[in-house]
Design a protein around this motif. Structure first.
Motif, PDB file in Angstrom:
ATOM      1  N   ASP A   1      -4.028  -3.892  -1.367  1.00 52.73           N
ATOM      2  CA  ASP A   1      -3.390  -5.208  -1.447  1.00 52.73           C
ATOM      3  C   ASP A   1      -2.019  -5.133  -0.788  1.00 52.73           C
ATOM      4  OD1 ASP A   1      -5.503  -6.070  -2.904  1.00 52.73           O
ATOM      5  OD2 ASP A   1      -4.490  -5.996  -4.856  1.00 52.73           O
ATOM      6  N   LEU A   2      -1.565  -6.243  -0.239  1.00 55.03           N
ATOM      7  CA  LEU A   2      -0.188  -6.305   0.253  1.00 55.03           C
ATOM      8  C   LEU A   2       0.711  -6.817  -0.878  1.00 55.03           C
ATOM      9  CD1 LEU A   2      -0.724  -7.898   3.785  1.00 55.03           C
ATOM     10  CD2 LEU A   2      -0.931  -5.511   3.082  1.00 55.03           C
ATOM     11  N   MET A   3       1.875  -6.212  -1.020  1.00 55.60           N
ATOM     12  CA  MET A   3       2.842  -6.558  -2.069  1.00 55.60           C
ATOM     13  C   MET A   3       2.160  -6.742  -3.430  1.00 55.60           C
ATOM     14  SD  MET A   3       5.484  -9.205  -0.274  1.00 55.60           S
ATOM     15  CE  MET A   3       6.284  -8.910   1.295  1.00 55.60           C
ATOM     16  N   PRO A   4       1.443  -5.721  -3.910  1.00 51.26           N
ATOM     17  CA  PRO A   4       0.737  -5.880  -5.190  1.00 51.26           C
ATOM     18  C   PRO A   4       1.684  -6.169  -6.354  1.00 51.26           C
ATOM     19  CG  PRO A   4       0.797  -3.566  -4.514  1.00 51.26           C
ATOM     20  CD  PRO A   4       1.301  -4.360  -3.357  1.00 51.26           C
ATOM     21  N   GLU A   5       2.957  -5.754  -6.216  1.00 54.47           N
ATOM     22  CA  GLU A   5       3.928  -5.920  -7.315  1.00 54.47           C
ATOM     23  C   GLU A   5       4.252  -7.383  -7.591  1.00 54.47           C
ATOM     24  OE1 GLU A   5       4.507  -4.691  -4.377  1.00 54.47           O
ATOM     25  OE2 GLU A   5       6.292  -5.630  -3.518  1.00 54.47           O
ATOM     26  N   LEU A   6       3.901  -8.274  -6.665  1.00 58.50           N
ATOM     27  CA  LEU A   6       4.202  -9.688  -6.888  1.00 58.50           C
ATOM     28  C   LEU A   6       3.110 -10.395  -7.688  1.00 58.50           C
ATOM     29  CD1 LEU A   6       5.855 -10.700  -3.506  1.00 58.50           C
ATOM     30  CD2 LEU A   6       6.949 -10.319  -5.703  1.00 58.50           C
ATOM     31  N   GLY A   7       2.016  -9.683  -7.981  1.00 59.62           N
ATOM     32  CA  GLY A   7       1.006 -10.233  -8.886  1.00 59.62           C
ATOM     33  C   GLY A   7       0.189 -11.376  -8.320  1.00 59.62           C
ATOM     34  N   THR A   8       0.092 -11.467  -6.987  1.00 57.80           N
ATOM     35  CA  THR A   8      -0.659 -12.572  -6.402  1.00 57.80           C
ATOM     36  C   THR A   8      -2.162 -12.294  -6.359  1.00 57.80           C
ATOM     37  OG1 THR A   8      -0.227 -11.598  -4.251  1.00 57.80           O
ATOM     38  CG2 THR A   8       1.232 -13.368  -4.941  1.00 57.80           C
ATOM     39  N   LYS A   9      -2.547 -11.061  -6.552  1.00 58.97           N
ATOM     40  CA  LYS A   9      -3.952 -10.640  -6.504  1.00 58.97           C
ATOM     41  C   LYS A   9      -4.682 -11.155  -5.249  1.00 58.97           C
ATOM     42  CE  LYS A   9      -4.610 -11.676 -11.058  1.00 58.97           C
ATOM     43  NZ  LYS A   9      -5.534 -12.123 -12.100  1.00 58.97           N
ATOM     44  N   PRO A  10      -4.276 -10.658  -4.080  1.00 59.49           N
ATOM     45  CA  PRO A  10      -4.902 -11.139  -2.847  1.00 59.49           C
ATOM     46  C   PRO A  10      -6.387 -10.789  -2.809  1.00 59.49           C
ATOM     47  CG  PRO A  10      -2.985  -9.754  -2.376  1.00 59.49           C
ATOM     48  CD  PRO A  10      -3.280  -9.612  -3.829  1.00 59.49           C
ATOM     49  N   VAL A  11      -7.192 -11.699  -2.256  1.00 60.01           N
ATOM     50  CA  VAL A  11      -8.617 -11.413  -2.063  1.00 60.01           C
ATOM     51  C   VAL A  11      -8.797 -10.555  -0.803  1.00 60.01           C
ATOM     52  CG1 VAL A  11     -10.848 -12.448  -1.480  1.00 60.01           C
ATOM     53  CG2 VAL A  11      -9.473 -13.410  -3.326  1.00 60.01           C
ATOM     54  N   ASN A  12      -8.096 -10.921   0.271  1.00 60.70           N
ATOM     55  CA  ASN A  12      -8.176 -10.117   1.498  1.00 60.70           C
ATOM     56  C   ASN A  12      -7.657  -8.712   1.237  1.00 60.70           C
ATOM     57  OD1 ASN A  12      -8.872 -12.532   2.653  1.00 60.70           O
ATOM     58  ND2 ASN A  12      -7.405 -12.392   4.343  1.00 60.70           N
ATOM     59  N   LYS A  13      -8.352  -7.749   1.834  1.00 66.30           N
ATOM     60  CA  LYS A  13      -7.914  -6.352   1.691  1.00 66.30           C
ATOM     61  C   LYS A  13      -7.611  -5.765   3.068  1.00 66.30           C
ATOM     62  CE  LYS A  13      -8.991  -6.377  -2.705  1.00 66.30           C
ATOM     63  NZ  LYS A  13      -7.936  -6.821  -3.613  1.00 66.30           N
ATOM     64  N   TYR A  14      -6.744  -4.766   3.071  1.00 66.72           N
ATOM     65  CA  TYR A  14      -6.403  -4.059   4.303  1.00 66.72           C
ATOM     66  C   TYR A  14      -6.865  -2.616   4.191  1.00 66.72           C
ATOM     67  CZ  TYR A  14      -3.700  -7.927   6.134  1.00 66.72           C
ATOM     68  OH  TYR A  14      -3.336  -9.152   6.643  1.00 66.72           O
ATOM     69  N   LEU A  15      -7.554  -2.125   5.219  1.00 66.75           N
ATOM     70  CA  LEU A  15      -7.991  -0.729   5.234  1.00 66.75           C
ATOM     71  C   LEU A  15      -6.922   0.100   5.942  1.00 66.75           C
ATOM     72  CD1 LEU A  15     -11.719  -1.275   6.277  1.00 66.75           C
ATOM     73  CD2 LEU A  15     -10.728  -1.261   3.977  1.00 66.75           C
TER      74      LEU A  15
END
Lengths: 290, 249
Positions: B195-209
Motif C-alpha cells: 500500500d502507499l502511505m499505509p499510515e494514513l489509514g486509507t486502505k487503498p485497493v490498488n497495490k504496488y509490486l
C-alpha cells in the motif's frame, strides 16, 4: 496550500462577524433600537459577506445549495447548516430587539451557541485533513474559536474581556505555530512510505511527471510564501496582539479601540494567510517538495 | 451519498508492477485519450502549445532514484492514479454527495452534475489522484474506465481500463482484489504487493509490486586480493620512456 484570497477573507471575516453575534447573543443588557440595528448590521455584513466570498473559489458556484445535503459525513456541509441556524436564530433575536424592543435571552443564547458551532465546523474542515499535518490537530479549532470571540469582543466594544481574549488567542497562535513546525515530521509520512521504496534505500524524486506545472502543485505545494514565513509571523503577532493590547491600555477607548480592532484584524489576516501558505500537503512528497 | 459502504461486493482495482514499468507514459496518453471523449467532462488543457502548458490528467508517471547502501542507484518509474481506497477520505468530505464509492465494485466516482468544484476532496486525498478541471470547474478522477470494463459493445480483450490495455510492458494488471483467488490477488501475494502511505489509514485497493532485487556482478572479493599483482601494468618501450619523461617534468 494555496492561500486563496476568497478563503482567507471568508474565514477571517465570517469568524469576526460570528464572534460579534456571539457576544450580542449572550449580552444580558443588549442594545435595542437603532444601536442594536447598527451592531447586528455589522455582524451580518461580516458573517454573510464572508460566507458569500467563500463561494467565489468554487468551480460551479451555481450549485452551491447542494452543499447542504451531506451533513452526515462532511464538515463543509455541516458548516452550511450551522451557519444558516446561527444566522436565522440571531436574525429573529435581532428583529425582536430592534423593532419590538423585546429581549428574549434564551433565543440569543441559542443563536450564540450556533455562532460558535459554525466557527468550529469551519475549523474542522481544515483540522480533519490527515493530509495536511500542520492543520490536523484540535489546536486548529481552538485557534479559530479564540480568534473569533476575541475579535467579536473588540468589535462589540468589550475592552477588558477583549484584552484577555486576544492574549489567550495569541498564546494559542504561538503554540499552534510552534507545534505545527514539527507535526509533518512527526506524522511519519515521508517519501519512503509514499513510494513504498524505502526498504531498498534512500528515495529521491528524480523526474516529475511533466515539465510544466499542474493543479496539484499549484493548489497543494505552495512554497513561495514560506521564505518569509518567520518575518510574517512576527508581523502577524505584532498586529494581532502586541499593538492592540498597548492601544487598549491607553485612555480614550473609543478612538484607540477602533485602531486596536483594525490592527487586530490586519494581524489575523496575515496569520490566516500563513495558515494556508505554510501548510504542507503530503502530496508534495511525490513531487520531491513539501 | 458520501457515506462509505460497509463493504463492497468486489474490490476492482489495479496492480502496478514497479519492476516492469519502463516509464514510457503510454498509459498517461491512452488514459487521457479515452477519458477525454467518454465518461463525463473532457480533460481540458490550458495553453497546450504555449510557453506554460498545463492540463488535467487522471494518471501521471513519476520517476524516483533509489540509492541502496551499496551498489549503483536504481531508477524506478512510478505510475500514480486513484487507488480506489476502501476508506476513501475524498468521499466523506464531499458536501454535495457528488463523490461516492460504489457498493457493487468499490469504484470511487464523481457525479459531475452534483460537483460544485470546492476542491476539498483533492485536499483530502494524499495521493494527488483528483484534479479540478479548469475549463469545466468540476473534479476529475480515475473512473477505472467504468465505461470500458462493463461495455459489451467492445471486444472482450478491450474490457479493461485503457491504461492496462495499452501498457507495452504488462506493468499494469486489472482485477478483483477482494477475491483471494483472482489473478491479481495471487500476484500481490506472490510479489509482496504494498500500500502507499499505509499510515494514513486509507486502505487503498490498488497495490504496488516492489522492484525485484537487482542482479549483482559477482562482488565476492578474494581475501588474498591485496597480495595479488596489480592489474594495471607499467608501460614499456616508447610509452614507458614518455611516462617517465613526463613524470620528471
Amino acid at each position: 496550500m494555496h492561500p486563496a484570497p476568497s478563503i482567507i477573507a471568508f474565514s477571517t471575516f465570517s469568524g469576526l462577524g460570528l464572534g460579534l453575534l456571539f457576544w450580542l447573543g449572550i449580552d444580558q443588557t443588549p442594545p435595542t433600537g437603532w444601536v442594536a440595528f447598527a451592531f447586528f448590521a455589522i455582524g451580518y455584513a461580516l458573517a454573510v459577506g464572508g460566507l458569500v466570498s467563500s463561494t467565489f473559489h468554487l468551480g460551479r458556484p451555481e450549485r452551491a445549495l447542494k452543499a447542504f445535503t451531506q451533513w452526515q459525513t462532511s464538515w463543509l456541509s455541516r458548516e452550511a447548516w450551522a451557519a444558516v441556524a446561527a444566522l436565522v436564530t440571531m436574525g429573529l433575536y435581532a428583529f425582536m430587539l430592534v423593532f419590538l424592543n423585546i429581549h428574549l435571552a434564551i433565543l440569543g443564547q441559542i443563536g450564540a451557541f450556533f455562532c460558535l458551532v459554525t466557527v468550529y465546523t469551519t475549523s474542522m474542515i481544515y483540522a480533519q485533513l490527515k493530509t495536511v499535518p500542520r492543520w490536523n490537530t484540535g489546536l486548529t479549532s481552538a485557534l479559530f474559536i479564540a480568534l473569533s470571540v476575541a475579535g467579536g469582543a473588540l468589535l462589540s466594544g468589550r475592552v477588558t474581556i477583549g484584552l484577555i481574549l486576544i492574549l489567550v488567542a495569541g498564546g494559542i497562535q504561538a503554540l499552534w505555530w510552534k507545534t505545527g513546525d514539527t507535526r509533518f515530521a512527526k506524522s511519519g509520512t515521508d517519501l519512503k512510505t509514499a513510494t513504498g521504496l524505502g526498504s531498498i534505500g534512500t528515495v529521491r524524486a528524480f523526474e516529475p511527471p511533466h515539465t510544466g506545472t499542474n493543479y496539484l502543485v499549484n493548489e497543494m505545494v505552495y512554497t513561495v510564501g514560506r521564505r518569509h514565513a518567520l518575518k510574517l509571523r512576527m508581523i502577524a503577532f505584532l498586529l494581532m496582539l502586541v499593538v492592540p493590547v498597548l492601544l487598549l491600555l491607553l485612555p480614550y477607548p473609543h478612538i484607540f479601540g477602533v485602531l486596536a480592532l483594525l490592527s487586530h484584524i490586519a494581524g489575523v489576516l496575515v496569520s490566516r494567510w500563513l495558515f494556508f501558505a505554510e501548510a504542507e500537503h503530503v502530496v508534495g512528497l511525490y513531487y520531491g517538495m513539501r | 451519498m458520501t457515506q462509505l459502504p460497509e463493504k463492497t461486493d468486489r474490490k476492482m482495482g489495479l496492480v502496478i508492477d514497479l519492476d516492469t514499468c519502463v516509464g514510457c507514459h503510454a498509459c498517461v496518453v491512452s488514459c487521457k485519450g479515452w477519458n477525454t471523449e467518454n465518461y463525463g467532462a473532457p480533460l481540458s488543457d490550458q495553453n497546450p502549445y504555449g510557453a506554460d502548458p498545463s492540463g488535467t490528467f487522471l494518471n501521471r508517471i513519476h520517476s524516483y532514484e533509489v540509492q541502496p547502501e551499496t551498489g549503483p542507484a536504481q531508477l524506478v518509474h512510478f505510475p500514480k492514479s486513484c487507488l480506489h481506497c476502501e476508506d476513501a477520505p475524498c468521499v466523506t468530505v464531499c458536501p454535495t454527495g457528488a463523490s461516492y464509492k460504489r457498493t457493487e465494485d468499490g469504484i470511487v466516482l464523481v457525479n459531475e452534475k452534483d460537483c460544485i468544484g470546492c476542491g476539498l476532496c483533492a485536499w483530502a486525498c494524499p495521493y494527488g489522484a483528483r484534479e479540478l478541471d479548469k475549463a469545466e470547474g468540476v473534479m476529475k478522477k480515475c473512473t477505472l474506465c467504468v465505461d470500458r470494463i462493463y461495455n459489451e459493445n467492445l471486444p472482450e480483450e478491450d474490457r479493461v481500463p485503457a491504461c492496462v490495455r495499452t501498457c507495452p510492458s504488462n506493468a499494469r494488471h486489472f482485477g478483483d482484489l477482494g477475491d483471494p483467488d483472482s489473478d491479481v490477488s495471487q500476484l500481490v501475494a506472490e510479489r509482496g504487493g504494498m500500500d502507499l502511505m499505509p499510515e494514513l489509514g486509507t486502505k487503498p485497493v490498488n497495490k504496488y509490486l516492489p522492484p525485484r532485487p537487482k542482479d549483482r556482478l559477482n562482488e565476492e572479493i578474494d581475501i588474498l586480493a591485496p597480495l595479488l599483482a596489480p592489474v594495471v601494468q607499467e608501460p614499456k618501450g616508447f610509452l614507458g620512456w614518455l611516462d617517465k619523461a613526463l613524470e620528471k617534468l
